[in-house]
Design a protein around this motif. Structure first.
Motif, PDB file in Angstrom:
ATOM      1  N   ARG A   1     -14.179  -2.369  23.927  1.00 30.19           N
ATOM      2  CA  ARG A   1     -12.766  -2.742  23.802  1.00 30.19           C
ATOM      3  C   ARG A   1     -12.424  -3.134  22.367  1.00 30.19           C
ATOM      4  NH1 ARG A   1     -13.033  -5.003  29.045  1.00 30.19           N
ATOM      5  NH2 ARG A   1     -13.792  -6.952  28.195  1.00 30.19           N
ATOM      6  N   THR A   2     -13.291  -3.891  21.695  1.00 32.86           N
ATOM      7  CA  THR A   2     -12.996  -4.286  20.315  1.00 32.86           C
ATOM      8  C   THR A   2     -13.020  -3.077  19.379  1.00 32.86           C
ATOM      9  OG1 THR A   2     -15.309  -4.881  19.933  1.00 32.86           O
ATOM     10  CG2 THR A   2     -13.809  -6.650  20.578  1.00 32.86           C
ATOM     11  N   GLU A   3     -13.968  -2.157  19.600  1.00 33.06           N
ATOM     12  CA  GLU A   3     -14.008  -0.949  18.763  1.00 33.06           C
ATOM     13  C   GLU A   3     -12.757  -0.090  18.979  1.00 33.06           C
ATOM     14  OE1 GLU A   3     -16.088  -0.004  16.336  1.00 33.06           O
ATOM     15  OE2 GLU A   3     -17.000  -1.976  16.590  1.00 33.06           O
ATOM     16  N   THR A   4     -12.307   0.006  20.204  1.00 36.71           N
ATOM     17  CA  THR A   4     -11.081   0.763  20.489  1.00 36.71           C
ATOM     18  C   THR A   4      -9.875   0.110  19.839  1.00 36.71           C
ATOM     19  OG1 THR A   4     -12.031   1.441  22.593  1.00 36.71           O
ATOM     20  CG2 THR A   4      -9.663   1.693  22.350  1.00 36.71           C
ATOM     21  N   ALA A   5      -9.815  -1.213  19.895  1.00 36.09           N
ATOM     22  CA  ALA A   5      -8.693  -1.926  19.271  1.00 36.09           C
ATOM     23  C   ALA A   5      -8.703  -1.731  17.758  1.00 36.09           C
ATOM     24  CB  ALA A   5      -8.749  -3.399  19.624  1.00 36.09           C
ATOM     25  N   ARG A   6      -9.889  -1.765  17.151  1.00 37.50           N
ATOM     26  CA  ARG A   6      -9.986  -1.544  15.696  1.00 37.50           C
ATOM     27  C   ARG A   6      -9.533  -0.138  15.323  1.00 37.50           C
ATOM     28  NH1 ARG A   6     -15.786  -3.844  14.795  1.00 37.50           N
ATOM     29  NH2 ARG A   6     -15.300  -6.047  14.928  1.00 37.50           N
ATOM     30  N   ALA A   7      -9.990   0.859  16.074  1.00 39.65           N
ATOM     31  CA  ALA A   7      -9.614   2.244  15.779  1.00 39.65           C
ATOM     32  C   ALA A   7      -8.115   2.451  15.970  1.00 39.65           C
ATOM     33  CB  ALA A   7     -10.398   3.198  16.677  1.00 39.65           C
ATOM     34  N   LEU A   8      -7.544   1.836  16.975  1.00 38.89           N
ATOM     35  CA  LEU A   8      -6.108   1.948  17.215  1.00 38.89           C
ATOM     36  C   LEU A   8      -5.309   1.291  16.095  1.00 38.89           C
ATOM     37  CD1 LEU A   8      -3.999   2.953  19.205  1.00 38.89           C
ATOM     38  CD2 LEU A   8      -4.131   0.737  20.348  1.00 38.89           C
ATOM     39  N   ALA A   9      -5.757   0.128  15.642  1.00 34.48           N
ATOM     40  CA  ALA A   9      -5.066  -0.545  14.547  1.00 34.48           C
ATOM     41  C   ALA A   9      -5.155   0.272  13.256  1.00 34.48           C
ATOM     42  CB  ALA A   9      -5.660  -1.933  14.331  1.00 34.48           C
ATOM     43  N   LYS A  10      -6.313   0.885  13.024  1.00 32.84           N
ATOM     44  CA  LYS A  10      -6.482   1.710  11.824  1.00 32.84           C
ATOM     45  C   LYS A  10      -5.584   2.944  11.893  1.00 32.84           C
ATOM     46  CE  LYS A  10     -10.068   3.942   9.097  1.00 32.84           C
ATOM     47  NZ  LYS A  10     -11.491   4.246   8.997  1.00 32.84           N
ATOM     48  N   ALA A  11      -5.475   3.554  13.065  1.00 30.05           N
ATOM     49  CA  ALA A  11      -4.622   4.734  13.222  1.00 30.05           C
ATOM     50  C   ALA A  11      -3.159   4.361  13.046  1.00 30.05           C
ATOM     51  CB  ALA A  11      -4.849   5.352  14.597  1.00 30.05           C
ATOM     52  N   LYS A  12      -2.746   3.224  13.574  1.00 26.35           N
ATOM     53  CA  LYS A  12      -1.356   2.790  13.405  1.00 26.35           C
ATOM     54  C   LYS A  12      -1.049   2.521  11.937  1.00 26.35           C
ATOM     55  CE  LYS A  12      -0.285   0.663  17.840  1.00 26.35           C
ATOM     56  NZ  LYS A  12       0.023  -0.604  18.523  1.00 26.35           N
ATOM     57  N   LYS A  13      -2.011   1.906  11.247  1.00 23.43           N
ATOM     58  CA  LYS A  13      -1.796   1.577   9.834  1.00 23.43           C
ATOM     59  C   LYS A  13      -1.657   2.840   8.988  1.00 23.43           C
ATOM     60  CE  LYS A  13      -3.757  -1.216   6.133  1.00 23.43           C
ATOM     61  NZ  LYS A  13      -4.888  -2.067   5.728  1.00 23.43           N
ATOM     62  N   SER A  14      -2.495   3.844   9.242  1.00 23.31           N
ATOM     63  CA  SER A  14      -2.403   5.072   8.454  1.00 23.31           C
ATOM     64  C   SER A  14      -1.178   5.891   8.855  1.00 23.31           C
ATOM     65  CB  SER A  14      -3.672   5.910   8.616  1.00 23.31           C
ATOM     66  OG  SER A  14      -3.751   6.439   9.913  1.00 23.31           O
ATOM     67  N   ALA A  15      -0.757   5.804  10.119  1.00 16.88           N
ATOM     68  CA  ALA A  15       0.440   6.528  10.542  1.00 16.88           C
ATOM     69  C   ALA A  15       1.698   5.890   9.966  1.00 16.88           C
ATOM     70  CB  ALA A  15       0.522   6.554  12.063  1.00 16.88           C
ATOM     71  N   ARG A  16       1.672   4.599   9.723  1.00 23.77           N
ATOM     72  CA  ARG A  16       2.825   3.892   9.177  1.00 23.77           C
ATOM     73  C   ARG A  16       3.088   4.326   7.738  1.00 23.77           C
ATOM     74  NH1 ARG A  16       1.717  -1.939   8.743  1.00 23.77           N
ATOM     75  NH2 ARG A  16       0.439  -1.427  10.510  1.00 23.77           N
ATOM     76  N   LYS A  17       2.036   4.654   6.999  1.00 23.00           N
ATOM     77  CA  LYS A  17       2.204   5.071   5.606  1.00 23.00           C
ATOM     78  C   LYS A  17       2.906   6.421   5.527  1.00 23.00           C
ATOM     79  CE  LYS A  17      -1.754   2.725   3.614  1.00 23.00           C
ATOM     80  NZ  LYS A  17      -3.044   2.935   2.951  1.00 23.00           N
ATOM     81  N   GLY A  18       2.609   7.293   6.504  1.00 21.68           N
ATOM     82  CA  GLY A  18       3.281   8.591   6.530  1.00 21.68           C
ATOM     83  C   GLY A  18       2.890   9.463   5.363  1.00 21.68           C
ATOM     84  N   TRP A  19       3.889  10.014   4.673  1.00 17.45           N
ATOM     85  CA  TRP A  19       3.627  10.955   3.590  1.00 17.45           C
ATOM     86  C   TRP A  19       3.022  10.264   2.382  1.00 17.45           C
ATOM     87  CZ3 TRP A  19       6.016  10.183  -1.067  1.00 17.45           C
ATOM     88  CH2 TRP A  19       7.069   9.284  -1.065  1.00 17.45           C
ATOM     89  N   GLN A  20       3.168   8.960   2.250  1.00 14.50           N
ATOM     90  CA  GLN A  20       2.635   8.255   1.091  1.00 14.50           C
ATOM     91  C   GLN A  20       1.113   8.200   1.103  1.00 14.50           C
ATOM     92  OE1 GLN A  20       4.442   4.443   1.280  1.00 14.50           O
ATOM     93  NE2 GLN A  20       6.487   5.184   0.768  1.00 14.50           N
ATOM     94  N   ALA A  21       0.507   8.411   2.232  1.00 13.87           N
ATOM     95  CA  ALA A  21      -0.945   8.335   2.315  1.00 13.87           C
ATOM     96  C   ALA A  21      -1.606   9.529   1.631  1.00 13.87           C
ATOM     97  CB  ALA A  21      -1.395   8.274   3.771  1.00 13.87           C
ATOM     98  N   ARG A  22      -0.876  10.662   1.529  1.00 13.88           N
ATOM     99  CA  ARG A  22      -1.460  11.836   0.902  1.00 13.88           C
ATOM    100  C   ARG A  22      -1.056  11.871  -0.577  1.00 13.88           C
ATOM    101  NH1 ARG A  22       0.513  13.945   5.843  1.00 13.88           N
ATOM    102  NH2 ARG A  22       2.421  14.504   4.790  1.00 13.88           N
ATOM    103  N   PRO A  23      -2.011  12.161  -1.442  1.00 12.86           N
ATOM    104  CA  PRO A  23      -1.646  12.245  -2.870  1.00 12.86           C
ATOM    105  C   PRO A  23      -0.809  13.490  -3.122  1.00 12.86           C
ATOM    106  CG  PRO A  23      -3.929  12.841  -2.559  1.00 12.86           C
ATOM    107  CD  PRO A  23      -3.434  12.361  -1.242  1.00 12.86           C
ATOM    108  N   MET A  24       0.091  13.361  -4.095  1.00  9.57           N
ATOM    109  CA  MET A  24       0.946  14.506  -4.438  1.00  9.57           C
ATOM    110  C   MET A  24       0.163  15.456  -5.327  1.00  9.57           C
ATOM    111  SD  MET A  24       4.569  12.562  -5.105  1.00  9.57           S
ATOM    112  CE  MET A  24       5.184  13.921  -6.008  1.00  9.57           C
ATOM    113  N   ARG A  25       0.412  16.731  -5.111  1.00  6.83           N
ATOM    114  CA  ARG A  25      -0.249  17.738  -5.938  1.00  6.83           C
ATOM    115  C   ARG A  25       0.682  18.076  -7.113  1.00  6.83           C
ATOM    116  NH1 ARG A  25      -2.836  22.181  -1.846  1.00  6.83           N
ATOM    117  NH2 ARG A  25      -4.400  20.812  -0.977  1.00  6.83           N
TER     118      ARG A  25
END
Length: 118
Positions: free
Chosen positions: A89-113
């Motif tokens: 359960r704790t590992e699932t919660a950590r992975a979910l929080a990490k996915a939410k955090k990276s999804a919140r960044k959206g296009w800013q997470a990828r470097p511009m070419r």
């Protein structure tokens, strides 16, 4: 010093044992218990398997089934199953929080070419 020996009690059978050659007939139609049992401080639900002499034991963590097994669980089995479920359960919660955090960044997470002008 002589030992005092009590006389053998012939004719008085023990009531808490059964004889070696006792035959017990299995009645498949007889109702088998389905009530939960306590193993140490852990609740274990039991469910008879249809058309079988076996019973399925389900180790419970609250209302969740953590592990199912056919043999009667020990306290160590219950502790290990509940600890493994809590870790999952704790590992699932950590992975979910990490996915939410990276999804919140959206296009800013990828470097511009940057295209070079030739």
């Amino acid at each position: 010093m002589p030992r005092l020996m009590s006389p053998p009690q012939i004719g008085t059978g023990r009531r808490d044992t059964i004889g070696l050659r006792t035959i017990v007939k299995y009645d498949p139609m007889a109702a088998r218990p389905t009530t939960p049992v306590l193993v140490g401080k852990y609740v274990v639900a039991r469910k008879p398997i249809a058309d079988s002499v076996h019973t399925l034991y389900m180790i419970m963590d609250g209302r969740d089934v953590v592990r199912m097994q056919i043999s009667y669980p020990s306290v160590a089995d219950c502790e290990g199953a509940i600890r493994a479920a809590a870790n999952a359960r704790t590992e699932t919660a950590r992975a979910l929080a990490k996915a939410k955090k990276s999804a919140r960044k959206g296009w800013q997470a990828r470097p511009m070419r940057v295209k070079e002008a030739a």
